[in-house]
Write an enzyme that holds these catalytic residues in place. Structure first.
Site, PDB file in Angstrom:
ATOM      1  CB  ALA A 129      -0.922  -0.024   1.209  1.00 49.47           C
ATOM      2  N   PRO A 133      -3.927   9.401  -2.908  1.00 50.01           N
ATOM      3  CG  PRO A 133      -5.997   9.778  -1.878  1.00 50.01           C
ATOM      4  CD  PRO A 133      -4.633   9.208  -1.622  1.00 50.01           C
ATOM      5  CB  SER A 137       4.121   9.196 -11.253  1.00 44.56           C
ATOM      6  OG  SER A 137       3.200   8.569 -12.098  1.00 44.56           O
ATOM      7  CD  GLU A 248       6.728  -3.011  -8.181  1.00 46.56           C
ATOM      8  OE1 GLU A 248       5.797  -2.336  -8.576  1.00 46.56           O
ATOM      9  OE2 GLU A 248       7.416  -2.723  -7.168  1.00 46.56           O
ATOM     10  NE  ARG A 274     -14.351 -15.534 -40.067  1.00 48.58           N
ATOM     11  CZ  ARG A 274     -15.656 -15.629 -39.923  1.00 48.58           C
ATOM     12  NH1 ARG A 274     -16.199 -16.720 -39.382  1.00 48.58           N
ATOM     13  NH2 ARG A 274     -16.440 -14.639 -40.306  1.00 48.58           N
ATOM     14  CD  GLN A 285       2.876 -10.323 -48.941  1.00 50.69           C
ATOM     15  OE1 GLN A 285       2.423  -9.391 -49.605  1.00 50.69           O
ATOM     16  NE2 GLN A 285       4.037 -10.877 -49.220  1.00 50.69           N
ATOM     17  N   GLY A 369       3.108   0.137 -11.215  1.00 45.85           N
ATOM     18  CA  GLY A 369       4.531  -0.210 -11.092  1.00 45.85           C
ATOM     19  C   GLY A 369       5.433   0.760 -11.836  1.00 45.85           C
TER      20      GLY A 369
HETATM   21  C1  LIG Z   1      -4.702  -1.990 -11.800  1.00 45.33           C
HETATM   22  C2  LIG Z   1      -3.828  -1.208 -10.858  1.00 45.33           C
HETATM   23  C3  LIG Z   1      -3.353  -1.801  -9.692  1.00 45.33           C
HETATM   24  C4  LIG Z   1      -2.609  -1.054  -8.767  1.00 45.33           C
HETATM   25  N1  LIG Z   1      -2.192  -1.631  -7.597  1.00 45.33           N
HETATM   26  C5  LIG Z   1      -1.486  -0.893  -6.702  1.00 45.33           C
HETATM   27  C6  LIG Z   1      -1.062  -1.474  -5.446  1.00 45.33           C
HETATM   28  O1  LIG Z   1      -1.297  -2.647  -5.158  1.00 45.33           O
HETATM   29  N2  LIG Z   1      -0.388  -0.671  -4.559  1.00 45.33           N
HETATM   30  C7  LIG Z   1      -0.097   0.624  -4.831  1.00 45.33           C
HETATM   31  O2  LIG Z   1       0.519   1.283  -3.994  1.00 45.33           O
HETATM   32  N3  LIG Z   1      -0.491   1.217  -6.015  1.00 45.33           N
HETATM   33  C8  LIG Z   1      -1.168   0.477  -6.940  1.00 45.33           C
HETATM   34  N4  LIG Z   1      -1.582   1.049  -8.133  1.00 45.33           N
HETATM   35  C9  LIG Z   1      -1.315   2.455  -8.368  1.00 45.33           C
HETATM   36  C10 LIG Z   1      -0.189   2.683  -9.362  1.00 45.33           C
HETATM   37  O3  LIG Z   1       1.050   2.376  -8.773  1.00 45.33           O
HETATM   38  C11 LIG Z   1      -0.293   4.151  -9.823  1.00 45.33           C
HETATM   39  O4  LIG Z   1      -1.460   4.230 -10.612  1.00 45.33           O
HETATM   40  C12 LIG Z   1       0.909   4.597 -10.625  1.00 45.33           C
HETATM   41  O5  LIG Z   1       2.027   4.743  -9.791  1.00 45.33           O
HETATM   42  C13 LIG Z   1       0.633   5.945 -11.319  1.00 45.33           C
HETATM   43  O6  LIG Z   1       0.189   6.890 -10.388  1.00 45.33           O
HETATM   44  P1  LIG Z   1      -1.165   7.710 -10.652  1.00 45.33           P
HETATM   45  O7  LIG Z   1      -2.243   6.762 -11.015  1.00 45.33           O
HETATM   46  O8  LIG Z   1      -1.375   8.595  -9.480  1.00 45.33           O
HETATM   47  O9  LIG Z   1      -0.893   8.558 -11.940  1.00 45.33           O
HETATM   48  P2  LIG Z   1      -0.116   9.967 -12.016  1.00 45.33           P
HETATM   49  O10 LIG Z   1       1.101   9.936 -11.189  1.00 45.33           O
HETATM   50  O11 LIG Z   1      -1.087  11.062 -11.792  1.00 45.33           O
HETATM   51  O12 LIG Z   1       0.312   9.954 -13.536  1.00 45.33           O
HETATM   52  C14 LIG Z   1      -0.667  10.033 -14.572  1.00 45.33           C
HETATM   53  C15 LIG Z   1       0.036   9.982 -15.898  1.00 45.33           C
HETATM   54  O13 LIG Z   1       0.859  11.129 -16.041  1.00 45.33           O
HETATM   55  C16 LIG Z   1       1.991  10.791 -16.808  1.00 45.33           C
HETATM   56  N5  LIG Z   1       3.219  11.080 -16.032  1.00 45.33           N
HETATM   57  C17 LIG Z   1       3.436  10.885 -14.702  1.00 45.33           C
HETATM   58  N6  LIG Z   1       4.687  11.209 -14.370  1.00 45.33           N
HETATM   59  C18 LIG Z   1       5.288  11.624 -15.510  1.00 45.33           C
HETATM   60  C19 LIG Z   1       6.590  12.100 -15.835  1.00 45.33           C
HETATM   61  N7  LIG Z   1       7.562  12.182 -14.909  1.00 45.33           N
HETATM   62  N8  LIG Z   1       6.845  12.438 -17.122  1.00 45.33           N
HETATM   63  C20 LIG Z   1       5.878  12.354 -18.070  1.00 45.33           C
HETATM   64  N9  LIG Z   1       4.633  11.911 -17.831  1.00 45.33           N
HETATM   65  C21 LIG Z   1       4.350  11.558 -16.574  1.00 45.33           C
HETATM   66  C22 LIG Z   1       1.902   9.308 -17.155  1.00 45.33           C
HETATM   67  O14 LIG Z   1       1.288   9.125 -18.400  1.00 45.33           O
HETATM   68  C23 LIG Z   1       0.987   8.789 -16.082  1.00 45.33           C
HETATM   69  O15 LIG Z   1       0.334   7.608 -16.441  1.00 45.33           O
HETATM   70  C24 LIG Z   1      -2.312   0.315  -9.058  1.00 45.33           C
HETATM   71  C25 LIG Z   1      -2.769   0.888 -10.254  1.00 45.33           C
HETATM   72  C26 LIG Z   1      -3.512   0.159 -11.145  1.00 45.33           C
HETATM   73  C27 LIG Z   1      -3.996   0.803 -12.426  1.00 45.33           C
END
Ligand SMILES: Cc1cc2nc3c(=O)[nH]c(=O)nc-3n(C[C@H](O)[C@H](O)[C@H](O)COP(=O)(O)OP(=O)(O)OC[C@H]3O[C@@H](n4cnc5c(N)ncnc54)[C@H](O)[C@@H]3O)c2cc1C
Length: 383
Positions: A129, A133, A137, A248, A274, A285, A369
């Site tokens: 975890a 919110p 990233s 990972e 098919r 092709q 990830g």
């Molecule tokens: C199916 C699923 C399972 C998950 N399971 C877990 C879990 O078990 N534990 C956990 O802790 N989290 C989990 N997550 C969360 C996941 O790790 C985050 O969604 C991920 O780290 C991205 O963070 P965010 O969703 O806040 O997107 P944001 O950080 O808001 O990013 C949104 C988008 O902005 C762009 N972006 C971000 N940074 C940059 C950059 N430096 N340069 C250019 N573009 C950028 C990318 O396109 C990115 O996809 C899960 C997510 C999903 C979809």
């Protein structure tokens, strides 16, 4: 499909592959629709995999695991991916290839004895975890706090998008223990258990795919964690988390390979059967070239994956290679499966077909990830 086993794998790896494939074909694939309807992976599946010894393959022998190398992680990932059920792969790899190795790597001997046996046996379900919110990233935006009170840490905050949050009982989480520290400093890692006051989860999120794994928020509201549940040194949480990134990334890459190979197998079977214009679709092709192009890209990406895993298995640094794997394979998989659906015609868009599930379930690998863009940033920094 692309056979690198004889080049890279030993007898132990090959037996692991056989064992996993047999189990998944018998116990998981026939239950795909039922598991998706449940919205969560039932505990009996973890227990069965625990009995097979599969949940501890990434754990050193001295910590009670099988002590296999990183190529075994690749074998596990590929077989989870081949199941074609992304949520099954996510739930198991989160438990066995992310949470468990992180605990094994960061715990002391007493903690290992307390925390690991129930994870390796599948008796309890584990997760990681981290995401919040306001910080996905950019993890330096994590706002969950932990303040010391006597022999406890008191956690407050919210984690979100947490795989296994609904079905799981134990989690590794991160909280800021030094409010003055800036950036990545001042975070610590905790082993936390559901069931005590101040730990709640929300509803199971409704996802487009990965329906077999559950996901929810986790709320810490004056949640007490005994000091002896801190993993590693205080203030080192962020860096301890980063120590597991290579594994990972390779695990996610391997799941992508398994899914891509399965999608190509299904598509080849369909195209060769098919009939259209007095011959089969495979006789066209333009279609053969589409598939040949994707196969060629997959072959290269799979070689990169095995090269990276072999390097890591030898104890060498594979940071660049594992980042390349995480950038390349999820993006290739999305394109590949989309073409496969196209060549299935309308059948490929029908709920209940394997290719439709693969299409839905390939989307998250380039988000979770570490998003692809973040991987590109990292690659550029290493150049
Ligand atoms: C199916 C699923 C399972 C998950 N399971 C877990 C879990 O078990 N534990 C956990 O802790 N989290 C989990 N997550 C969360 C996941 O790790 C985050 O969604 C991920 O780290 C991205 O963070 P965010 O969703 O806040 O997107 P944001 O950080 O808001 O990013 C949104 C988008 O902005 C762009 N972006 C971000 N940074 C940059 C950059 N430096 N340069 C250019 N573009 C950028 C990318 O396109 C990115 O996809 C899960 C997510 C999903 C979809």
């Amino acid at each position: 499909m692309i056979d690198l086993d004889s080049q890279y794998l030993n007898e132990q790896h090959r037996m692991l592959r056989e064992q996993l494939r047999r189990f998944i074909n018998k116990e998981i694939r026939p239950r795909a629709d039922e598991l998706e309807a449940l919205g969560s992976l039932p505990s009996d599946i973890y227990e069965s995999l625990g009995r097979l010894g599969v949940l501890g393959i990434s754990i050193p022998e001295e910590a009670g695991g099988a002590g296999f190398d990183t190529l075994a992680t690749v074998v596990l990932g590929e077989e989870l991916g081949r199941s074609g059920i992304g949520g099954f792969g996510a739930a198991i790899s989160d438990h066995a290839d992310i949470a468990a190795p992180l605990i094994a790597r960061t715990s002391n001997a007493e903690q290992r004895e307390r925390f690991l046996p129930c994870i390796l046996s599948g008796e309890k379900i584990a997760g990681l975890a981290v995401t919040e919110p306001r910080g996905g990233s950019d993890l330096t935006r994590m706002a969950t706090t932990a303040r010391r009170e006597g022999n406890d840490w008191i956690l407050n905050g919210q984690k979100t998008f947490i795989t296994n949050a609904v079905s799981g009982q134990i989690f590794v989480t991160v909280a800021k223990t030094d409010p003055e520290a800036k950036g990545a400093r001042g975070y610590s890692l905790f082993f936390v258990e559901k069931g005590n006051d101040g730990f709640t989860t929300g509803q199971n999120f409704r996802k487009t795919g990965w329906k077999t794994s559950d996901m929810s928020d986790i709320f810490f509201d004056d949640f007490r964690v005994p000091c002896e549940n801190m993993l590693g040194d205080e203030g080192q949480g962020f860096y301890l988390l980063m120590g597991g990134l290579e594994r990972e990334r390779l695990s996610i890459g391997a799941q992508c390979v398994g899914m891509a190979e399965r999608a190509l197998e299904l598509t080849l079977e369909h195209l060769k059967a098919r009939e259209a214009y007095g011959r089969t679709l495979w006789d066209l092709q333009v279609i053969r070239h589409d598939i040949a192009r994707l196969f060629s890209e997959l072959y290269s990406a799979k070689l990169l994956l095995y090269h990276a895993a072999a390097k890591k298995s030898r104890g060498e640094n594979a940071r660049l290679e594992s980042t390349l794997v995480k950038e390349t394979l999820p993006e290739l998989l999305k394109r590949l499966v989309d073409v496969c659906v196209q060549h299935h015609g309308a059948q490929g868009y029908m709920v209940g077909t394997e290719i439709e599930r693969l299409w839905r379930d390939t989307r998250p690998h380039s988000l979770g990830g570490g998003a692809s863009a973040v991987m590109r940033d990292e690659i550029a920094k290493l150049l």
